[in-house]
Design a protein around this motif. Sequence first.
Motif, PDB file in Angstrom:
ATOM      1  N   MET A  94      13.772  -4.996 -22.300  1.00 27.98           N
ATOM      2  CA  MET A  94      13.096  -3.932 -22.015  1.00 27.98           C
ATOM      3  C   MET A  94      12.232  -4.823 -21.196  1.00 27.98           C
ATOM      4  N   GLU A  95      11.822  -6.067 -21.077  1.00 24.08           N
ATOM      5  CA  GLU A  95      10.851  -7.495 -20.213  1.00 24.08           C
ATOM      6  C   GLU A  95      11.078  -7.109 -18.752  1.00 24.08           C
ATOM      7  N   MET A  96      12.791  -6.782 -18.725  1.00 24.86           N
ATOM      8  CA  MET A  96      13.494  -6.539 -17.637  1.00 24.86           C
ATOM      9  C   MET A  96      13.045  -5.150 -16.601  1.00 24.86           C
ATOM     10  N   SER A  97      13.072  -4.810 -17.202  1.00 21.61           N
ATOM     11  CA  SER A  97      12.933  -2.866 -16.562  1.00 21.61           C
ATOM     12  C   SER A  97      11.893  -2.113 -16.255  1.00 21.61           C
ATOM     13  N   PRO A  98      11.187  -2.349 -14.896  1.00 20.55           N
ATOM     14  CA  PRO A  98       9.557  -1.514 -14.784  1.00 20.55           C
ATOM     15  C   PRO A  98       9.238  -0.854 -15.434  1.00 20.55           C
ATOM     16  N   LEU A  99      10.008   0.264 -15.572  1.00 17.54           N
ATOM     17  CA  LEU A  99       9.321   1.298 -17.030  1.00 17.54           C
ATOM     18  C   LEU A  99       8.723   0.897 -17.615  1.00 17.54           C
ATOM     19  N   THR A 100       8.303  -0.494 -18.406  1.00 16.22           N
ATOM     20  CA  THR A 100       7.942  -1.119 -19.577  1.00 16.22           C
ATOM     21  C   THR A 100       6.609  -1.176 -19.187  1.00 16.22           C
ATOM     22  N   HIS A 101       6.300  -1.931 -17.177  1.00 15.75           N
ATOM     23  CA  HIS A 101       4.916  -1.992 -16.848  1.00 15.75           C
ATOM     24  C   HIS A 101       4.047  -1.200 -15.873  1.00 15.75           C
ATOM     25  N   VAL A 102       5.105   0.096 -16.111  1.00 16.67           N
ATOM     26  CA  VAL A 102       4.624   1.260 -15.633  1.00 16.67           C
ATOM     27  C   VAL A 102       3.146   1.464 -15.187  1.00 16.67           C
ATOM     28  N   LYS A 103       1.899   1.291 -16.102  1.00 15.03           N
ATOM     29  CA  LYS A 103       0.780   1.323 -16.085  1.00 15.03           C
ATOM     30  C   LYS A 103       0.002   0.497 -15.449  1.00 15.03           C
ATOM     31  N   ASN A 104       0.852  -0.957 -14.611  1.00 15.08           N
ATOM     32  CA  ASN A 104       0.243  -1.155 -14.046  1.00 15.08           C
ATOM     33  C   ASN A 104       0.535  -0.923 -12.159  1.00 15.08           C
ATOM     34  N   VAL A 105       0.819   0.020 -12.266  1.00 15.71           N
ATOM     35  CA  VAL A 105       1.069   0.392 -10.847  1.00 15.71           C
ATOM     36  C   VAL A 105      -0.417   0.949 -10.157  1.00 15.71           C
ATOM     37  N   GLN A 106      -0.706   0.357  -9.000  1.00 16.81           N
ATOM     38  CA  GLN A 106      -0.979   1.486  -7.930  1.00 16.81           C
ATOM     39  C   GLN A 106      -0.759   1.997  -7.221  1.00 16.81           C
ATOM     40  N   THR A 107       0.400   1.380  -6.227  1.00 15.46           N
ATOM     41  CA  THR A 107       0.556   1.846  -5.381  1.00 15.46           C
ATOM     42  C   THR A 107       1.499   2.965  -5.044  1.00 15.46           C
ATOM     43  N   PRO A 108       1.102   4.095  -4.188  1.00 15.95           N
ATOM     44  CA  PRO A 108       1.577   4.873  -3.753  1.00 15.95           C
ATOM     45  C   PRO A 108       3.249   5.124  -4.143  1.00 15.95           C
ATOM     46  N   ILE A 109       4.019   5.748  -4.454  1.00 19.63           N
ATOM     47  CA  ILE A 109       5.424   5.467  -4.452  1.00 19.63           C
ATOM     48  C   ILE A 109       6.011   6.878  -4.040  1.00 19.63           C
ATOM     49  N   LEU A 110       7.042   6.899  -3.719  1.00 21.80           N
ATOM     50  CA  LEU A 110       8.460   7.930  -3.369  1.00 21.80           C
ATOM     51  C   LEU A 110       9.474   7.423  -3.823  1.00 21.80           C
ATOM     52  N   MET A 111       9.844   8.171  -5.321  1.00 29.21           N
ATOM     53  CA  MET A 111      10.981   8.009  -4.997  1.00 29.21           C
ATOM     54  C   MET A 111      12.566   8.954  -5.129  1.00 29.21           C
ATOM     55  N   ILE A 112      13.554   8.415  -4.164  1.00 29.89           N
ATOM     56  CA  ILE A 112      14.514   9.341  -3.390  1.00 29.89           C
ATOM     57  C   ILE A 112      16.047   9.248  -4.017  1.00 29.89           C
ATOM     58  N   HIS A 113      16.983   9.569  -4.596  1.00 27.90           N
ATOM     59  CA  HIS A 113      17.537   9.727  -5.737  1.00 27.90           C
ATOM     60  C   HIS A 113      18.355  11.351  -5.609  1.00 27.90           C
ATOM     61  N   SER A 114      20.117  10.619  -5.825  1.00 26.80           N
ATOM     62  CA  SER A 114      20.922  12.117  -5.582  1.00 26.80           C
ATOM     63  C   SER A 114      21.155  12.470  -6.863  1.00 26.80           C
ATOM     64  N   LYS A 117       1.015  -1.059   0.017  1.00 31.39           N
ATOM     65  CA  LYS A 117      -0.362  -0.126  -0.212  1.00 31.39           C
ATOM     66  C   LYS A 117       0.727   1.284   0.459  1.00 31.39           C
ATOM     67  N   ALA A 118       1.970   1.229   0.099  1.00 26.35           N
ATOM     68  CA  ALA A 118       2.950   1.899  -0.247  1.00 26.35           C
ATOM     69  C   ALA A 118       4.692   1.667  -0.273  1.00 26.35           C
ATOM     70  N   ALA A 119       4.894   2.633  -1.110  1.00 24.82           N
ATOM     71  CA  ALA A 119       6.365   2.092  -1.601  1.00 24.82           C
ATOM     72  C   ALA A 119       7.576   3.407  -1.455  1.00 24.82           C
ATOM     73  N   VAL A 120       9.148   3.264  -1.067  1.00 28.77           N
ATOM     74  CA  VAL A 120      10.072   4.231  -0.905  1.00 28.77           C
ATOM     75  C   VAL A 120      10.889   3.835  -1.941  1.00 28.77           C
ATOM     76  N   SER A 121      11.306   3.770  -3.159  1.00 31.25           N
ATOM     77  CA  SER A 121      12.207   3.660  -4.060  1.00 31.25           C
ATOM     78  C   SER A 121      14.018   4.413  -4.517  1.00 31.25           C
ATOM     79  N   GLN A 122      14.670   3.640  -3.641  1.00 36.66           N
ATOM     80  CA  GLN A 122      15.774   5.067  -3.909  1.00 36.66           C
ATOM     81  C   GLN A 122      16.856   4.380  -4.186  1.00 36.66           C
ATOM     82  N   ARG A 123      17.423   5.524  -5.316  1.00 37.02           N
ATOM     83  CA  ARG A 123      19.041   4.785  -6.031  1.00 37.02           C
ATOM     84  C   ARG A 123      18.416   4.107  -7.242  1.00 37.02           C
ATOM     85  N   SER A 124      17.618   4.107  -7.597  1.00 38.83           N
ATOM     86  CA  SER A 124      17.099   2.768  -8.223  1.00 38.83           C
ATOM     87  C   SER A 124      17.634   2.560  -9.699  1.00 38.83           C
TER      88      SER A 124
END
Length: 632
Positions: free
Chosen positions: A551-571, A510-517
Amino acid sequence: MKKFSSETFLDLKFPGDPQIDPLGKRIVFTISKANEKQDGYDKSIYMYDGRIFQFTTGKDSSPRWSPDGSEIAFVRSNDSGSDLMIINSRGGEAKKILHIDDQITDLGWLSENEFVLSVAVKEKKESKSNKKVKDDVHEIEKIPFWANGEGFIYNVKKQLFLVKKNGTKKQLTDEKGEIFNFAISPNGKYIAFVEATDIEHHPLVSDLFILEINGKLKKLTGSNLSIGNIAWNPDSSKLAAMISDLAHGSFTNERLFTIDLKGKMKKVCDIDLPKGNSINSDSRGSSPNRIFWTQKGIFFMMTEGPLSKIYMAREDGKVEEVISGQRSVSGFSVSDGGITFLAMDFTSPDELYIYKDGKEKKLSHFNDLKNFKVSTPEYFAVKASDGKKVDAWIMKPVDYEKGRKYPAILEIHGGPRTAYGNAFFLEFQILASNGFAVIFSNPRGSDGYGEEFSYIYGNYGKRDYQDIIEVVDEAIKKYDFIDEKRLGVTGGSYGGFMTNWIVTQTNRFKAAVSQRSISNWISFFGTTDIGYFFGPDQLGGDPWSNTKGYMEMSPLTHVKNVQTPILMIHSMEDYRCYMVEAFQFFTALRYFGKEAKLALFPSENHELSRSGKPYHRIKRLNLIVEWFKKYL
């Protein structure tokens, strides 16, 4: 009793680089501590001689005993470069031997009056068009052109220098490749060094060289191996070296060999485990991963599951544990007089120890957490669907009450060839202090369990993903205090990739935090310091020969499936996973109307959580807690 908070970080001290004197009586080491006012770190040298006290007061590192233990050489950093310093081991005023405009990366004593320095030499450039105008154009002709934590490196070469006590210096090498480490023979006649001679086309391959002080250079290996740490034997007739034959690329574990001066090799340790410490922590100082060869044998660190230990190998192939226990050894050094080492466990950051005459003694108490509410991880084993065992742990909230349900955070480590284990994690303690249970594990791909376990070549997001989900399933089944409707997930680097991947494959979090991904393997290949070889090594082929796989192993390819609120932290200066990875995923998420937030940290790199500026480290931890509190 106090709870952990992000500000607790300001009170922690991080010991590193312990060095024991030749007699085994005294130890020098570094202490790093956050300086909140300057938003930086104070780093000084400390000494143990029966008591512990601060020995220097500058920005000092790399303390090294002279052969007779009467003096200590070290590096003092400043805005204009670095200084080689020397000080009497009994104390007094440190003396500057030499200033270098570039960075001294390592040092060693050749004799009582001479040193060998490894220096990252930057090519000097002058404007040819208009000397009044700064020429800030980067003219690049090779890869890699930048490195995480270092910036642009296309015009930087590490070279070895001979420096005398009177300050005179002489360049010993003029190598075109990349020198990784060096070792000085006890008799002072030779310098061995490891070099990747073609880092552009064969970045995993390196060679071992012997340089005689008179200038004669000899190559001992055949450009078909990967050479790691090296050390001389006491009579200067052989070297010990950690060597990988790259049979499975970077998934291959090193073995310990001896090599004579003619290049004849003998394997003395064939254990299929990673050499060095692979255990993660966000509360550790900096210690070089070295090996030592004394009259007793060859000493080295090795990671065994969730533990890192010190082992000793003899030339007859016998290997024994020397320093063990339910903990993680972070750094060590050996002399004929004894062993000093740093070690941490789940509930305590690194402290200093000495091992002598078969007895171990704890010397320091820098981070006494007895006044804190500490959550102690509980181990549970998971039998994966293919029958393999996966190590996992759970931490209860610090104010746990039986019968209550709690939200739980799944933490995923980086690498993937690293591991969670018996080491202190401030982030985990902060989450537990804020009412969350914490789940973490070592799924397929993790280090410390042999090459077969870590080998996920071309299978990112498959068996590793299954293991992680099966760990969560087992935790929910085993621990009734977990509220399975309030699950969160976070991780950094590979853990950031896996966080991105998870939210494209399932909606149970129900929540995700993606860091330096990583979100797009194709852009990762072309924008990062390791992408051009890490991608083929991990996924198979390059984006042109394996376009479908990338392409298949890239999350970006499947981004339309996302329903989880996600915080992206990046330097913003993360050259290991460049910020375009966060940009692409965040832009796509918002384009498709998903709930997402992007937090960018200026002037930080891939090491934000481990060595970022104090304010940024605190801000990062607060963002994570706030996001999970909001949605869980």
